[in-house]
Motif scaffolding. Sequence first.
Motif, PDB file in Angstrom:
ATOM      1  N   THR A 267       0.825  -1.194   0.000  1.00 37.49           N
ATOM      2  CA  THR A 267       0.000   0.000   0.000  1.00 37.49           C
ATOM      3  C   THR A 267       0.865   1.252   0.000  1.00 37.49           C
ATOM      4  OG1 THR A 267      -0.120   0.073   2.417  1.00 37.49           O
ATOM      5  CG2 THR A 267      -1.788  -1.233   1.263  1.00 37.49           C
ATOM      6  N   GLU A 268       0.236   2.358  -0.324  1.00 37.07           N
ATOM      7  CA  GLU A 268       0.928   3.637  -0.340  1.00 37.07           C
ATOM      8  C   GLU A 268       1.520   3.954   1.033  1.00 37.07           C
ATOM      9  OE1 GLU A 268      -0.186   8.339  -1.242  1.00 37.07           O
ATOM     10  OE2 GLU A 268      -1.660   6.743  -1.468  1.00 37.07           O
TER      11      GLU A 268
ATOM     12  N   THR B 142      -2.897   4.617  -9.582  1.00 37.31           N
ATOM     13  CA  THR B 142      -3.935   5.546  -9.143  1.00 37.31           C
ATOM     14  C   THR B 142      -5.257   4.851  -8.823  1.00 37.31           C
ATOM     15  OG1 THR B 142      -4.504   5.939 -11.474  1.00 37.31           O
ATOM     16  CG2 THR B 142      -2.932   7.454 -10.434  1.00 37.31           C
TER      17      THR B 142
ATOM     18  N   ARG C 111      -4.052   2.680  -5.393  1.00 40.34           N
ATOM     19  CA  ARG C 111      -3.141   3.356  -4.460  1.00 40.34           C
ATOM     20  C   ARG C 111      -2.080   2.402  -3.938  1.00 40.34           C
ATOM     21  NH1 ARG C 111      -3.920   7.832  -6.391  1.00 40.34           N
ATOM     22  NH2 ARG C 111      -2.487   8.554  -4.767  1.00 40.34           N
TER      23      ARG C 111
END
Length: 398
Positions: free
Chosen positions: A232-233, A270, A273
Amino acid sequence: MTLATQSTPAARASSDTPPSPRPVRLKRWFVIVGLALVLLVGGIVGFNAFRNKMIANFFANNKPPPTQVTIAEAKQEVLPNLLTAVGDLAAVHQVNVTTDVNGRITDILFTAGATVKEGAPLVQLFDEPERADLANFKAQAKVAELSLDRAKQLASRQFGPQATVDSAQAAFDQANAGIAKTEALISQKLVKAPFDGVLGVRRVEVGQYLTAGTQIVTLTDLSKIYANFTVTEKQSGTLKVGQTVRVEVDAYPGRVFEGKLTTIEPQILTDTRNIRVQATIDNPEQILKPGMFATTTVVLPEKPAVVTVPETAVDYTLYGDSVYLITENKAEDGKVNLTAVRTFVRVGDRIKGRAVIQSGLKAGDRVVAVGQLKLQSGAAVTISPNPPPPVSAQPSPY
């Protein structure tokens, strides 16, 4: 004029009769009935109060025996800081071997599943016309070379013009260009391995006519393997190139393969994420195969010591996570009684069968590890002689 009145005998008899006792009896009856009702209601109320008191005394003196449970102690320890994700394996070098030109197969020079070196011949296509053209161009080149030498000698003695030399030079160069082109065509008719690797299943047969781009066989370099996975981001901030990555695959349960984090995608997807990450793993035994499902674990820098309990001690509900904390109560006879009290906690990471308790417990507290289903908060317990359940050898995927 005065009139004399004289009462009759009937009137005198009526005035001398005593009053009737009927109203007195009616009042007495009402009093008796009222007393009876008061006694009845009082008896019912008294009976209910007595019954409730006896029921309370019964349950107060009839406590269930203590429940036998297995306990564990909350420990303060340094847990490995791991980041677990799922992904798949990919080859460092993998290609579908094809032909660049059209042609008929005259010979297959490889065995399916064999290990080959770079440049090893695999398939020979029919190249007799090209070889004939090569012989023709070589003969033209020889004649052109002789003509060029003769023209140069004449020109050096002033017996021939320079134009003759230039024409002979052009003819010679043209013949050499034809040779180079024909040799390139002949080399295209011999398909070779582009790098060291292991061949797959053969897709062609001798005599088959191939068009350019037709797949002949797969070639895979298994000396190194890529492990591709996503994080994950939020988790990407803890990753650095060079960190140790452990990989596990279903084909070899219990075995861990180690590699290094080699690539972190500079762009974040995008739509999800997430960010793609790649690790490189040495595969000297060549047992890891491209396409395998893999569980990857990145070893991150250590964190400070935390309080942990076995995962089995935590009760997860919609109202919050909790544990049964063991408390000691001293009885009047001096005997120490143990009580399990439900205590709400905040649970963090879960690693290798242990849950991190962020708040609600301190190191040294004893909690129920096995037997929570039989308990209610405040229930009396006894300690079972059985040890706590063993810690799982596999890290939790959560």
